[in-house]
Design an enzyme around this catalytic site. Sequence first.
Site, short mmCIF file in Angstrom:
data_model
loop_
_atom_site.label_atom_id
_atom_site.label_comp_id
_atom_site.label_asym_id
_atom_site.label_seq_id
_atom_site.Cartn_x
_atom_site.Cartn_y
_atom_site.Cartn_z
N GLU A 4 13.95 4.04 4.54
CA GLU A 4 13.91 3.87 3.09
C GLU A 4 14.82 4.86 2.37
O GLU A 4 14.93 6.02 2.75
CB GLU A 4 12.48 3.96 2.56
CG GLU A 4 11.65 5.14 2.99
CD GLU A 4 10.27 5.09 2.35
OE1 GLU A 4 10.16 4.81 1.14
OE2 GLU A 4 9.29 5.33 3.07
N SER A 8 4.37 4.58 -3.67
CA SER A 8 5.63 4.36 -4.37
C SER A 8 5.59 5.07 -5.73
O SER A 8 5.41 6.28 -5.80
CB SER A 8 5.89 2.86 -4.50
OG SER A 8 7.22 2.60 -4.88
N HIS A 55 9.59 0.99 3.24
CA HIS A 55 8.86 1.54 2.10
C HIS A 55 7.41 1.04 2.09
O HIS A 55 7.15 -0.15 2.23
CB HIS A 55 9.59 1.11 0.83
CG HIS A 55 9.09 1.71 -0.43
ND1 HIS A 55 9.25 3.04 -0.73
CD2 HIS A 55 8.45 1.16 -1.49
CE1 HIS A 55 8.73 3.28 -1.93
NE2 HIS A 55 8.23 2.15 -2.40
#
Length: 291
Positions: free
Chosen positions: A232, A137, A262
């Site tokens: 996502e 991320s 995600h």
Amino acid sequence: MIDARARQPRPVGAPSVADIRAGFRALMAEMIVPDGIRTSAATLGPRPALCVEPVEGERAGTLLYFHGGAYVFGSPETALSLTGNLVARTGFRAYSLEYRLAPEHPFPAAIEDTVGAYRALLDSGADPSSIAFAGDSAGGGLTVTTCLAARDAGLPMPAAIVAFSPGLDATRTGESMETKAGIDPYFTRESLAHTGRMYRGGQDPHHPLLSPAVLADLAGFPPMLLQAGTNEVLLDDSTRMAARARAAGVDVVLDITADVPHVFQSFAGVLDEADEALDRAALFLTQRVRA
């Protein structure tokens, strides 16, 4: 099951930083940490880090890991399922960095810390060909922006980059921001804007270190593996980064898994897709990291 749980009703309004951090700690505490690893406290440059090592079969090589959390939340402990799985699968030692978080420390504090950690590894005698950056991320974004900042500082490039669902575009102009709206069980444009404002600290998002997927010069970058899921809103951060890397002559693998959210790799031990993706990431790393 995972998708349904992620879609449970949430409190109305923008949550506080304390609530975001506590909720994320609780979520990640449920992830499975593999056996066969040990952890210890460490320091890289001025920042604390979590050292994660295999109990047996250690191989020469170092992973410098950057945890996720929108630059606002998360820690080496919340990313331990990911770091631990990479260590267990590769045999490499990993250092998971506790970089400074926004809003207390906005951009570019996190990048200053990650570059400082990389410099500390090099100063300790580690060869860059034995070091790989990995992250998820926001930490996936840091694998790229740390390379950019390190290159600009005259440092050598690491052997490889592995990024799980990286955030690479603060301008939020990817088509998936619209096409995956409502499909992504975690994020909305509004939720990303909330934490994004904290990290940017008033800086223009049109900056290569904030939006490398659309603005960065990737010349001379190491081989990259970008993994993302089709469900996502940040999917096109990876697809556009891969296209940009290819255009710059960079060795890049774009690895997209269907119908997963995600950072689905966090669900190793639960989702077959997570374990398979981590196996592919480990193979990529062991092929490129050199003692």
